[in-house]
Design an enzyme around this catalytic site. Sequence first.
Site, PDB file in Angstrom:
ATOM      1  N   SER A 176       0.795  -1.229   0.000  1.00 34.27           N
ATOM      2  CA  SER A 176       0.000   0.000   0.000  1.00 34.27           C
ATOM      3  C   SER A 176       0.824   1.273   0.000  1.00 34.27           C
ATOM      4  O   SER A 176       0.393   2.296  -0.516  1.00 34.27           O
ATOM      5  CB  SER A 176      -0.952   0.008   1.195  1.00 34.27           C
ATOM      6  N   HIS A 204      -5.279  -3.422  -2.923  1.00 35.66           N
ATOM      7  CA  HIS A 204      -5.007  -2.429  -3.969  1.00 35.66           C
ATOM      8  C   HIS A 204      -4.960  -3.029  -5.369  1.00 35.66           C
ATOM      9  O   HIS A 204      -4.844  -2.282  -6.344  1.00 35.66           O
ATOM     10  CB  HIS A 204      -3.696  -1.700  -3.670  1.00 35.66           C
ATOM     11  N   LYS A 235     -11.534   0.669  -2.203  1.00 29.83           N
ATOM     12  CA  LYS A 235     -10.527   1.405  -2.977  1.00 29.83           C
ATOM     13  C   LYS A 235     -11.006   1.544  -4.423  1.00 29.83           C
ATOM     14  O   LYS A 235     -11.856   2.386  -4.679  1.00 29.83           O
ATOM     15  CB  LYS A 235      -9.172   0.745  -2.791  1.00 29.83           C
TER      16      LYS A 235
HETATM   17  C1  LIG Z   1      -3.048  -3.563   1.929  1.00 27.80           C
HETATM   18  C2  LIG Z   1      -4.253  -3.112   2.686  1.00 27.80           C
HETATM   19  N1  LIG Z   1      -4.997  -4.036   3.315  1.00 27.80           N
HETATM   20  C3  LIG Z   1      -6.095  -3.683   3.989  1.00 27.80           C
HETATM   21  C4  LIG Z   1      -6.498  -2.385   4.064  1.00 27.80           C
HETATM   22  C5  LIG Z   1      -7.713  -2.062   4.863  1.00 27.80           C
HETATM   23  O1  LIG Z   1      -8.825  -1.976   4.039  1.00 27.80           O
HETATM   24  P1  LIG Z   1     -10.084  -1.133   4.529  1.00 27.80           P
HETATM   25  O2  LIG Z   1      -9.753   0.289   4.255  1.00 27.80           O
HETATM   26  O3  LIG Z   1     -11.225  -1.659   3.748  1.00 27.80           O
HETATM   27  O4  LIG Z   1     -10.207  -1.395   5.985  1.00 27.80           O
HETATM   28  C6  LIG Z   1      -5.756  -1.394   3.423  1.00 27.80           C
HETATM   29  C7  LIG Z   1      -6.113   0.032   3.437  1.00 27.80           C
HETATM   30  O5  LIG Z   1      -6.727   0.639   4.161  1.00 27.80           O
HETATM   31  C8  LIG Z   1      -4.608  -1.765   2.717  1.00 27.80           C
HETATM   32  O6  LIG Z   1      -3.860  -0.854   2.124  1.00 27.80           O
END
Ligand SMILES: Cc1ncc(COP(=O)(O)O)c(C=O)c1O
Length: 387
Positions: A176, A204, A235
């Site tokens: 991320s 992502h 996203k």
């Molecule tokens: C790699 C990754 N996994 C999980 C999440 C969490 O997802 P969510 O925003 O739906 O909680 C994110 C970002 O927030 C992320 O970048």
Amino acid sequence: MRFIDECLKDIKDRGLYREFKFLSGPQSKYTLIGNKRVLLMTSNNYLDLCNDVRLKDAAEAAIRTYGVGAGGSRLTTGSYELHDQLEKKIADFKNTEAAILFNTGYMANIGVVTAIADKEWILFSDALNHASIIDGCRLSGAKIVVYKHCDMEDLRKKIKAYEGKKRCIVTDGVFSMDGDIAPLDKIVELAKANNLLTVVDDAHGTGVLGNRGTGCVEYFNLKGQVDIQIGTLSKALASEGGFVAGSKSLVTYLRHKARSFIYSTALSPATIAVSLCSLDIVKSEKDRRDRLLENTKWFQEELKKLGFHVLESNTAIIPLIIGSAEKATKLSEKLFEKDIFISAIRPPTVPDHTSRLRITLMATHSREELKYVLNGLKEAGMELGMI
Ligand SMILES: Cc1ncc(COP(=O)(O)O)c(C=O)c1O
């Protein structure tokens, strides 16, 4: 409370104090911060669907039919027929037998890792995995073995060094904060050769990677070879909610074992309706992904010419490494004065001394807009003596 004040002072002294920027309008490639219209270059809304009229109509129609709140957890009164439709649609999209929804990607990661692993397990985790994977690993009580970021030789050595019956590799699909893609083909190879389970968080990659936009498993042509795929609808899909896709038995198991699934109120009908609609858009509008990829390639090349330290990435996440937290914040502020919004990302989100501007592109950014950003970066970088 004194310890809180002291902690906050320390955070401020180290240039790590965090403040909100409140949006006062819809989020597209431009947005409003108060009365200021800014070019948004830092959102995960990669396909620019957050303000899409079809998604807004879907939400409105769902509210008219089902109301607003879910009223309970999925296992009590919160399961709507829409949830079932969406789980089936995600399974179809991800090419798996079944899928299960969580309220966020964060909760999906925590729920899955704690449901499968306990102190008898060994979890091999990439050094740059998302916080939610790290937290899931910690909460599970398993032995955590961190391998160097995307370093398959290190992973191989560690797998050999840590023998055990119950072992699992867990990785982000797209990282991320760095934007690079995990070498999933090699990870799967190592996992198969050594009889390990594979868990991939494709937050992502979902909606973006692969010809059909289904994510990194498709990108590496690994259909049926990753045991557990996690993702988020928040996203590229411009909605909210996490999910896990895999076998029917995995999904049934999680329904019984994943505490973040069991003990939380279900996603609301409007949110589910948005996800259903955006999955259709992702399937039918490949041109959005194509434009995103074109923008990514072009922008990265141009950015490198400016003389900044840009990390190599082949996704729309482009990290411009500054180092010091204060300097990263200053650069972000200078750009904001030029009506360009790019967040500074600082520790603990990224390792010490690697504070950065996390630039993210959208499918709809035009060349003129991207040129404006490049020029803004050049001017601001020179004003601050960074380039
Ligand atoms: C790699 C990754 N996994 C999980 C999440 C969490 O997802 P969510 O925003 O739906 O909680 C994110 C970002 O927030 C992320 O970048």
